[in-house]
Design a protein around this motif. Structure first.
Motif, mmCIF file in Angstrom:
data_model
loop_
_atom_site.group_PDB
_atom_site.id
_atom_site.type_symbol
_atom_site.label_atom_id
_atom_site.label_comp_id
_atom_site.label_asym_id
_atom_site.label_seq_id
_atom_site.Cartn_x
_atom_site.Cartn_y
_atom_site.Cartn_z
ATOM 1 N N GLU A 145 23.998 3.608 -49.710
ATOM 2 C CA GLU A 145 23.832 3.820 -48.365
ATOM 3 C C GLU A 145 24.242 2.300 -47.902
ATOM 4 N N CYS B 193 16.108 -0.912 -56.625
ATOM 5 C CA CYS B 193 17.525 -0.109 -56.038
ATOM 6 C C CYS B 193 17.980 0.989 -57.205
ATOM 7 N N ILE B 194 18.279 2.033 -56.578
ATOM 8 C CA ILE B 194 18.761 2.962 -57.040
ATOM 9 C C ILE B 194 20.298 3.649 -56.953
ATOM 10 N N ALA C 192 20.093 -3.643 -45.214
ATOM 11 C CA ALA C 192 18.640 -3.600 -45.268
ATOM 12 C C ALA C 192 18.032 -2.601 -44.367
ATOM 13 N N TYR C 193 18.660 -2.270 -43.095
ATOM 14 C CA TYR C 193 17.970 -1.314 -42.338
ATOM 15 C C TYR C 193 18.079 0.304 -42.853
ATOM 16 N N VAL C 194 19.116 0.379 -43.765
ATOM 17 C CA VAL C 194 19.459 1.692 -44.304
ATOM 18 C C VAL C 194 18.826 1.942 -45.369
ATOM 19 N N CYS C 195 18.469 0.888 -46.276
ATOM 20 C CA CYS C 195 18.095 1.105 -47.549
ATOM 21 C C CYS C 195 16.730 1.697 -47.915
ATOM 22 N N PRO C 196 16.750 3.040 -48.642
ATOM 23 C CA PRO C 196 15.677 3.757 -48.796
ATOM 24 C C PRO C 196 14.650 3.053 -49.879
ATOM 25 N N SER C 197 15.145 2.060 -50.465
ATOM 26 C CA SER C 197 13.971 1.195 -51.325
ATOM 27 C C SER C 197 13.336 -0.055 -50.400
ATOM 28 N N ARG C 198 13.971 0.171 -49.251
ATOM 29 C CA ARG C 198 13.209 -1.297 -48.467
ATOM 30 C C ARG C 198 13.536 -2.508 -49.063
ATOM 31 N N PHE D 10 24.611 -3.672 -52.753
ATOM 32 C CA PHE D 10 23.875 -3.413 -53.986
ATOM 33 C C PHE D 10 24.159 -4.346 -55.018
#
Lengths: 339, 559
Positions: free
Chosen positions: B377, B372-373, B418-424, B389
């Motif tokens: 989002e 997670c960064i 979870a849909y938008v998370c860039p870290s998947r 997060f």
């Protein structure tokens, strides 16, 4: 087989980082125009060092090297270091700076997403404390000959012809050390380093970063909170003091368009990992950085204070977040919840 | 009547690709008659119904085969006429792969209804109507399958402002409500009118996402035909999860139902449009809930909506849709909140709104999870205004107390984060894990508390018995000596002042009161029961034990 949701928005850490790099390009282009190609050498140097250090640390930590190397986060750190260090700094200064950022500030704290401090600002703070004079030698505006700059980086160094004090440094030195009659207006009018609104050349670099920042906002990679709070606070504080005593305190346009203010507002303060995350927290966090930056610039011993201001506010970020949690759905209003 | 009205917004939400066109090109079809029905007895929230039939019984279509277990339960019926082959444990349509008690029916092909009688709810008491709906097996068809009779209660004031009908249907691929509203709007609104009367509601708001113009038009036309101004069809902006009950209530009325309160406390009750149709069939036609409309979509040649009898195997249901050869999974529900089925031979139940056929190409496995960064989002996308997060950090670190402080249990598991998370990061999985751990710990704690209480009570009893024995012994052997000692003590004791006397009296009185209160509180649940009630409780306990006994071997298998 995974659980729901079964399809995801096409987004990735890599795409976020690459767009941040893209957003830096306008500022870099202006930088090269006014101060020569040395900054490109520094960017290349920092990038290679960062990727090698990142790969080595990932290997040591037993993490999948290629997956993390490709995320682009090391490159963002490297570019920010190259853009905040003097472009004619000796090569080893940049290398040591990048190593301290990637090895110490990032991986020794747990790698991507775990670092409590902004890695690029750790590098800047370490180097300016350790090598204050090397970190204060900046190229003269308009002097874009590549060879002397190349020599400045890789030796032999012949600096006299190509360096000039930065606007912040020049003003601070003049106001602090020259005779007591020196005034802001007098100093600004007397030296070639000062431009129309900020520093000569620097004001246009700042404009380039501003354009990049607007792109980041448009791409929703950053929210408005931090840049707005940072710039507004710097504006209000510097205006207030400049009105109070214009001979001793320089006005807002100078503060906003010199040093790292614009780069800081859109690219450094907004680092999500080490900063605040709640909307109100972001406002407090960025305003705090701006206030500390102004204090360090005005009363401190270092020409620019953004790095120290960021690190100080990084420490406070968890506390600010904890106390600015936004209301959760259904917890907002007492009573019947009608709007 | 449709009307322009002020709408409100909820924060967050996402706009995924909707994929709704494929299943709306053809009208609703009746699914082919199944060769075998496996009807789970437990298809709703609440107590599992008890079986009313045994092997060999002949049943008629609509005949009750599972009786509601208490009031928080709902009956189950035979979906067609035929012979009961057995009442046995079968695989349930649930990711866990657990089995539960089902009635297996071999249809006789005659599809012979039991005697149907409309229910005159105007003449009946509200309680009688609710009992009737419970026995007709009407539950919420939006997916939560909460027994509807429990919700058809006008609340503290005895009347409500608004009945909200949820036709938003925000999940991608699913169009069963869309099809229902297009084709059966009149019946649906008749059901809505019944519900409005039962709830004594002033108005009915039907919320439909504006990506369903045909459904909106059909419902508006039907509302106009009723000539009833209290029914309004409202187009709401398309944004997942606009169909969440709390989100839709917020959008339509501006009311944000506070945590831990019921919407009825604020004059609103919300039902799925499918439930309104089921209530119409139950009350006006005398038909219990034995089928529903189900979308078959995804990796199929022809996606379509079907009217499906409960108990039909999902394999039989998707067969006419021609699932493509690379099909590798069946999902019940949509891609955002659906559940992976343990196989395709599980029955369709009341909670099945969509059978989503999946493949690796359609739903590719997510790329590897990155750290997670803290980009935020997820917080921007969360319709419950949570900080996903933060909940993720604490769930992952097993700091469940902290996760709860960040309102873990306000999470509706919509999947937006979870849909938008860039870290998947599969964020919802972490929340499901944390919630189940917290529940498990609570159960463990309760068991431990009970055990400790039992143990402490035993110690107390043993101690008391020992003392009693010792006292008896002492009384026998040294009665005289003791009496003398007591007399001595009494003589030496200084006399109490009047103030002290008063204080002691006060303390004694308070103790007495506390004791009396405790005694009063105690029997509320278990005391004062009539012998019939006690017998009923005993019978329920016996049945539960029986079901547990039956479930045991299956449970062990899955351990």
């Amino acid at each position: 087989m995974n659980n729901s949701p079964y399809f995801l928005k096409p987004a990735s850490v890599q795409s976020v980082m690459l767009r941040v790099l893209l957003a830096l390009l306008p500022g870099i282009a202006v930088y090269v125009w006014f101060f020569g190609a040395a900054v490109l050498v520094q960017i290349a140097l920092a990038s290679v060092t960062a990727l090698l250090a990142e790969a080595a640390m990932l290997k040591l930590r037993g993490k999948p090297v290629m997956m993390f190397l490709g995320d682009g986060s090391a490159l963002v750190t490297a570019w920010l270091i190259a853009l905040t260090f003097p472009p004619i700094a000796p090569w080893w200064l940049t290398v040591v700076g990048v190593l301290s950022a990637i090895v110490v500030a990032k991986h020794l704290y747990g790698g991507l997403g775990q670092n409590p401090f902004n890695p690029a600002m750790v590098a800047f703070a370490l180097m300016i404390v350790a090598y204050p004079s090397l970190m204060s030698q900046w190229p003269a505006v308009g002097f874009t000959d590549f060879l002397p700059q190349w020599h400045a980086i890789f030796g032999p160094r012949q600096l006299d012809a190509i360096t000039m004090a930065t606007p912040l440094d020049a003003l601070r030195t003049a106001l602090h050390t020259a005779d007591a009659r020196a005034t802001v207006a007098g100093v600004l009018g007397s030296q070639a380093t000062f431009g129309n609104i900020g520093g000569k050349g620097w004001e246009w670099v700042a404009a380039g970063y501003f354009i990049g920042g607007i792109y980041l906002l448009q791409q929703r990679i950053i929210t408005w909170h931090m840049p707005a709070a940072f710039l507004a606070t710097l504006l209000v504080v510097s205006s207030g003091f400049a009105l109070f005593d214009p001979t001793r305190f320089v006005g807002p346009s100078f503060h906003l368009f010199t040093g790292g203010a614009m780069l800081g507002a859109f690219f450094i303060v907004t680092d999500p990992v080490s900063g605040c995350t709640t909307p109100r927290g972001k406002l407090i966090f960025a305003a705090g950085i701006a206030l500390l930056t102004w204090i360090i610039r005005t009363f401190g011993a270092y020409p620019d204070g953004i790095a120290f201001a960021v690190l100080l506010m990084n420490i406070a970020a968890p506390l600010i977040d904890m106390n600015t949690q936004p209301p959760v759905f259904g917890h907002k209003r007492k009573g019947d919840g009608r709007p | 009547m449709s009307a322009l009205r002020q709408l409100f917004r909820f924060n967050g939400g996402v706009k995924p690709a909707y994929h709704k066109e494929a299943s709306t090109t053809l009208p609703i079809a009746v699914a082919p008659a199944p060769t075998r029905l496996v009807i789970p007895l437990h298809q709703s929230i609440g107590g599992p119904p008890r079986p009313l039939v045994t092997t060999g019984d002949r049943v008629l279509k609509g005949q009750r085969i599972g009786g509601a277990d208490g009031n928080v339960s709902s009956a189950v019926h035979a979906s067609t006429s035929g012979t009961v082959l057995g009442v046995e444990m079968r695989l349930m349509p649930h990711t866990s792969g657990l089995s539960a008690l089902c009635v297996v029916i071999e249809p006789d092909g005659r599809d012979e209804w039991m005697e149907r009688q409309p229910f005159d709810f105007h003449a009946a008491t509200p309680t009688a109507t609710r009992d009737y709906l419970r026995d007709a097996g009407v539950v919420g068809l939006g997916g939560a399958v909460f027994p509807s009779h429990l919700k058809l209660n006008a609340g503290k004031q005895g009347k409500l402002d608004t009945l909200v009908l949820n036709g938003a249907e925000c999940e991608p691929f699913i169009t069963c409500d869309d099809a229902l509203m297009r084709e059966r709007a009149d019946a649906l609104l008749k059901g809505a009118a019944i519900m409005r009367d039962m709830l004594a509601a002033t108005r009915v708001l039907v919320g439909i996402e504006d990506n369903k113009p045909e459904a909106i038009a059909a419902m508006e036309a039907a509302a106009a035909r009723t000539g009833d101004d209290s029914i309004q069809v409202v187009a709401v902006p398309t944004r997942y999860p606009a169909g969440g009950a709390k989100q839709l209530i917020r959008v339509l009325t501006g009311i944000e139902v506070p945590h831990g309160e019921r919407s009825t406390d604020h004059g609103v009750q919300c039902f799925n449009v499918g439930t309104a149709h089921a209530i119409y069939e139950a009350i006006a036609l005398g038909q219990p809930l034995i089928s529903r409309i189900i979308t078959v979509a995804g990796n199929v040649g022809q996606a379509r909506n079907y009217e499906v009898l409960f108990g039909t195997s999902m394999r039989d249901l998707i067969a006419p849709c021609a699932p493509l050869p690379d099909t590798d999974r069946i999902i019940m529900g949509g891609p955002m909140m659906g559940f992976l089925m343990p196989g395709d031979d599980v029955p369709v139940v009341k909670a099945t709104n969509c059978v989503l056929v999946g493949s690796r190409a359609l739903f590719p496995p997510p790329p590897p999870e990155m750290p997670c960064i803290r980009c935020g989002e997820c917080a921007k996308a969360c319709p419950a205004d949570l900080q996903p997060f933060e909940m993720y950090w604490f769930s992952r670190a097993r700091m469940f107390g902290k996760a709860q402080e960040y309102h873990l249990f306000d999470c509706i598991e919509c999947g937006c984060c979870a849909y938008v998370c860039p870290s998947r990061i599969p964020l919802v999985d972490y929340y499901r894990f944390a919630k189940s751990e917290i529940w498990a710990r609570e159960v463990d704690k309760e068991a431990a508390d009970q055990a400790r209480e039992r143990y402490e009570f035993r110690l107390l009893r043993e101690e008391r018995e020992k003392q009693e024995k010792a006292a008896k012994l002492a009384a026998k052997t040294a009665a005289g000596r003791e009496k003398a000692a007591a007399a001595l003590a009494e003589a030496e004791k200084p006399a109490r002042t009047p103030e002290e006397e008063a204080k002691h009296a006060l303390i004694a009185a308070a103790l007495e009161r506390a004791k009396a209160q405790k005694a009063q509180v105690q029997p509320e649940n278990t005391g004062d029961l009539s012998p019939e009630q006690q017998a009923e409780i005993a019978a329920i306990e016996a049945r539960r034990a029986e079901i547990r006994e039956q479930a045991k071997p299956h449970l062990r298998q899955d351990d």
